[in-house]
Design an enzyme around this catalytic site. Sequence first.
Site, PDB file in Angstrom:
ATOM      1  N   HIS A 268      39.193  35.727  40.485  1.00  0.00           N
ATOM      2  CA  HIS A 268      37.764  35.811  40.151  1.00  0.00           C
ATOM      3  C   HIS A 268      37.510  36.909  39.104  1.00  0.00           C
ATOM      4  O   HIS A 268      36.917  36.656  38.048  1.00  0.00           O
ATOM      5  CB  HIS A 268      36.974  36.095  41.438  1.00  0.00           C
ATOM      6  CG  HIS A 268      35.494  36.193  41.235  1.00  0.00           C
ATOM      7  ND1 HIS A 268      34.644  35.149  41.525  1.00  0.00           N
ATOM      8  CD2 HIS A 268      34.706  37.197  40.759  1.00  0.00           C
ATOM      9  CE1 HIS A 268      33.398  35.510  41.246  1.00  0.00           C
ATOM     10  NE2 HIS A 268      33.409  36.752  40.784  1.00  0.00           N
ATOM     11  N   GLU A 269      37.994  38.095  39.398  1.00  0.00           N
ATOM     12  CA  GLU A 269      37.732  39.221  38.487  1.00  0.00           C
ATOM     13  C   GLU A 269      38.442  39.027  37.143  1.00  0.00           C
ATOM     14  O   GLU A 269      37.936  39.461  36.106  1.00  0.00           O
ATOM     15  CB  GLU A 269      38.133  40.556  39.134  1.00  0.00           C
ATOM     16  CG  GLU A 269      37.408  40.890  40.443  1.00  0.00           C
ATOM     17  CD  GLU A 269      35.881  40.828  40.371  1.00  0.00           C
ATOM     18  OE1 GLU A 269      35.323  41.021  39.278  1.00  0.00           O
ATOM     19  OE2 GLU A 269      35.244  40.573  41.418  1.00  0.00           O
ATOM     20  N   HIS A 272      36.193  37.193  34.852  1.00  0.00           N
ATOM     21  CA  HIS A 272      35.233  38.096  34.187  1.00  0.00           C
ATOM     22  C   HIS A 272      35.931  38.864  33.060  1.00  0.00           C
ATOM     23  O   HIS A 272      35.388  39.034  31.968  1.00  0.00           O
ATOM     24  CB  HIS A 272      34.680  39.111  35.194  1.00  0.00           C
ATOM     25  CG  HIS A 272      33.669  38.548  36.160  1.00  0.00           C
ATOM     26  ND1 HIS A 272      32.503  37.955  35.753  1.00  0.00           N
ATOM     27  CD2 HIS A 272      33.648  38.506  37.522  1.00  0.00           C
ATOM     28  CE1 HIS A 272      31.790  37.577  36.824  1.00  0.00           C
ATOM     29  NE2 HIS A 272      32.474  37.894  37.908  1.00  0.00           N
ATOM     30  N   GLU A 298      29.371  34.689  35.495  1.00  0.00           N
ATOM     31  CA  GLU A 298      29.846  34.169  36.773  1.00  0.00           C
ATOM     32  C   GLU A 298      30.511  32.806  36.584  1.00  0.00           C
ATOM     33  O   GLU A 298      31.408  32.437  37.339  1.00  0.00           O
ATOM     34  CB  GLU A 298      28.661  34.092  37.744  1.00  0.00           C
ATOM     35  CG  GLU A 298      29.013  34.206  39.198  1.00  0.00           C
ATOM     36  CD  GLU A 298      29.751  35.479  39.591  1.00  0.00           C
ATOM     37  OE1 GLU A 298      29.663  36.488  38.871  1.00  0.00           O
ATOM     38  OE2 GLU A 298      30.439  35.455  40.618  1.00  0.00           O
TER      39      GLU A 298
HETATM   40 ZN    ZN Z   1      31.701  37.670  39.901  1.00  0.00          ZN
END
Ligand code: ZN
Length: 507
Positions: A268-269, A272, A298
């Site tokens: 997830h990170e 980003h 997101e």
């Molecule tokens: Zn996030």
Amino acid sequence: MALNDETALLADLKARLMEIEDFGSSASLLGWDEAGFMPSAGARVRARQKARLAALTHQKATDPALGRLLDRLAAFADSLAEDSPDAALIRVARRDFDLATRVPAEYVARASEHGSASYNVWVGARPANDFAATMPYLETTLELSREFAEFFAGYEHVMDPLIGPDEGFTASEIAALFAALQAELRPLVNAIAEKPVVCDRCLHQTFPPAQQLAFATKIAVDFGYDLKRGRIDLSPHPFCTVFARDDVRITTRVKENDLSDALFSVLHEVGHALYEMGIASELEGTPIGHGASPGVHESQSRLWENIIGRSLPFWEHYYPLLQSLFPDQLGHIELDTFYRAINKVERTLIRTDADEITYNLHVMIRFDLECKMLEGKLAVRDLQDAWNARYEADLGLTPPNDTIGVTQDVHWYGGGIGGSFQAYTIGNILSAQLYEAAVAAKPGIEPDIAKGEFDDLRGWLGGHLHRHGRQFTGPVIAQQASGARISLEPYIRYLKQKYGALYGLAL
Ligand code: ZN
């Protein structure tokens, strides 16, 4: 105005903006250190240092000289092509300046002080199941959130100023989008609930942290996360932070008895981080050298975490490696069992533990309650009842206590009601929309996943999304990349295809 004047003014503008950016990234560095490394006794002085940097940043960001400079450059910006980076820079700098100057410094200090006090009460009240202790703080938080909106009088809905201009959607647009999504998700979740519960015990054995981190790091690097421009550290809550385009760091946490926590939080990170690392180098040090909006940001984390990282082709490639790292735990577990475990759908009470479908139901509950509170239709004293009633109606569950009910998320207790939760579901919707556009343009992306190759996908996202930074708002960038400001259909298609197959549903 002669050309030379404009060049000099623009250079002056960029120098001033870079100063603001440098203060901001220095504050982020203090925050990163605080979250993972600082000894606890350092907290008092660290708070002072952060407050001083914030005050300096605010001073620079509201400097009347900056406003005059922007006034003088307005006509020049209009004379440039709309997609010119300099025009975008002047436009966005103007927006930021107006925002910073409309909100008085006195309010910022008052709201920040209240946010800290409210947070400290919540830290004790949540484990003690003491929602009542937070109520007077929440009432003030609600008043402050409304007061913030009033600085932007003329809005259509009181939540609009809290959502902010970068997101590019009004509260009423989001409410309509969410209602349509909910109409699709409820029957899907109900149909899955009728099926036998998936067993995910294989994920809850003992997995030594060092191997977990080594595996997650290997995937991060395969996705394209460059360890010469970033690093992975530990912190209680995973996050991504940016000090410069070439210094984008992520953190994770490792649970020995839950294989999915560290792994999927890293993926997830990294989503980003890849966004921030992919922004065009010439935008660095300017306010447009960041991601377009919270929702678009997101979309990138969700795309890498869920659409890629929880897909079958991905695990066809990586599961043997995972098995070789954990032969005792996973050697005898079939790929299919593992794939079902990481995609288990279950109606639960905690948002941050939710699967990729029901996650949206949690978000919509919060968004609706926020709208009602801001509209004055729901009082803080009735919030607990309203929360429990919505969980019963939407997920068929009533929280047995507030620790896993109304006090579970930090957001409302950290100083703001409204403006942040919607980005998670906007991100989910956009993740499928952008991925579908990427695959339509480059059909090789899908077969590549099964080979552990992601260059084409990252390249497409880089060219259509990442490199533009914050030059355009969320909907404009989504439109340019995929032909629609936002569209539910690709996300619904993705969910039905994946979960129809997983749960044997005819959808
Ligand atoms: Zn996030």
